[in-house]
Design an enzyme around this catalytic site. Structure first.
Site, PDB file in Angstrom:
ATOM      1  N   ASP A 143       0.514  -1.041   0.266  1.00  0.00           N
ATOM      2  CA  ASP A 143      -0.210   0.142   0.331  1.00  0.00           C
ATOM      3  C   ASP A 143       1.153   1.616  -0.268  1.00  0.00           C
ATOM      4  OD1 ASP A 143      -2.237  -1.800   0.101  1.00  0.00           O
ATOM      5  OD2 ASP A 143      -2.415  -1.245   2.264  1.00  0.00           O
ATOM      6  N   ARG A 144       0.248   2.247  -0.219  1.00  0.00           N
ATOM      7  CA  ARG A 144       1.099   3.476  -0.912  1.00  0.00           C
ATOM      8  C   ARG A 144       1.418   3.774   0.884  1.00  0.00           C
ATOM      9  NH1 ARG A 144      -1.554   8.976  -3.008  1.00  0.00           N
ATOM     10  NH2 ARG A 144       0.191  10.804  -2.734  1.00  0.00           N
TER      11      ARG A 144
END
Length: 314
Positions: A143-144
């Protein structure tokens, strides 16, 4: 906005390209071309292999001759800016590199690839920084907002090998997270199916639902604090947002999780400690090297902001 015409391309297929679907190959080779356009020129027969029309699912063979017509694309000049501070930061975060692999300690806040309004992600940065690398692809995603180990392949054969290890669950990923509350000693495993849904505004969420995909996460308590717990986590499956949703299901969401967290509690902590990132970190990965067969273990140290916050609550 301005137009750019990509010239006719003739590509001779070699073993590095073997067994790729033509649609996937085109999307990786021509990243600035919209996916819809790629499928259209395949369906209409403008792309030819050995002078014949092909289907999008056609798999490339050694010796194939691929002919691609001129393609007209839109270029947004404003979006070609390449932030130097991010690129320098990423170069300083390389954990391991050889002729087959590039492994970095991804910082929180940078996506692994561009899209959805983002001009650059990790893979785009490294393609700019390493123009002589003819092949560079993400082996997996995180995930970012999650920091930690991210593997990039520098050869297609390495990518294929590591993807096979992922499918066969031979790659072991380790995470560290700080969660709200005191994690119960008896919760060592959560096996709840996860279903990904998308709302009208294109926002995505993952829910626990019996219609979802089987998911399994192992949790081990590293340290309990007065109102939080530091966990060591091993996901046995690799579903989107798996750790975050399973932690929420246990009643102990991860600190500063904007999607699945406790916003009221997080807001007070942000004001007092000036930290605003998801406290989830991919701390290590075990895998078999795709070339020499050696067992590899890569560790990624905690980012300074994560470590500094832990120091304040010890």
């Amino acid at each position: 906005m301005t137009h750019k015409i990509l010239p006719i391309s003739i590509i001779y297929i070699n073993k590095e390209m073997l067994n790729q679907r033509i649609d996937n190959f085109m999307r990786s080779k021509f990243k600035s071309v919209p996916k819809s356009m790629i499928y259209r020129i395949i369906r209409t027969g403008k792309i030819r292999i050995n002078k014949k029309r092909i289907k999008p699912h056609y798999k490339l063979k050694i010796g194939d001759i691929l002919k691609i017509p001129p393609i007209k694309i839109l270029c947004d000049i404003k979006n070609t800016f390449f932030p130097l501070n991010h690129s320098t930061n990423l170069l300083n975060r390389i954990l391991y590199e050889d002729s087959h692999l590039l492994i970095i300690n991804k910082p929180s806040g940078i996506a692994v690839h561009g899209g959805s309004g983002l001009n650059f992600g990790v893979i785009e940065y490294f393609r700019k920084l390493r123009p002589l690398n003819k092949f560079l692809e993400l082996v997996h995603r995180i995930d970012r907002d999650t920091s930690g180990v991210l593997i990039l392949a520098k050869k297609r054969t390495s990518l294929v090998s590591l993807h096979e290890q992922l499918r066969e669950k031979k790659i072991k990923k380790e995470y560290i997270a700080l969660v709200h509350g005191l994690w119960p000693d008896h919760i060592k495993k959560i096996s709840e199916p996860l279903l990904k849904i998308q709302f009208k505004n294109k926002q995505k969420m993952v829910l626990i639902d019996k219609k979802g995909k089987p998911s399994e996460t192992y949790f081990q308590i590293k340290k309990k604090f007065s109102s939080s717990t530091l966990l060591s986590i091993i996901p046995k499956t690799g579903r989107t947002h798996q750790i975050r949703v399973h932690a929420l299901h246990a009643g102990h969401p991860i600190f500063f999780d904007k999607r699945y967290g406790k916003n009221d509690l997080d807001a007070d902590i942000k004001n007092n400690h000036k930290i605003n990132r998801l406290l989830l970190h991919s701390s290590g990965v075990h895998f078999i090297h795709p070339k020499n067969g050696n067992k590899i273990y890569i560790k990624a140290p905690l980012d300074i902001d994560f470590q500094n916050y832990l120091n304040t609550i010890i």
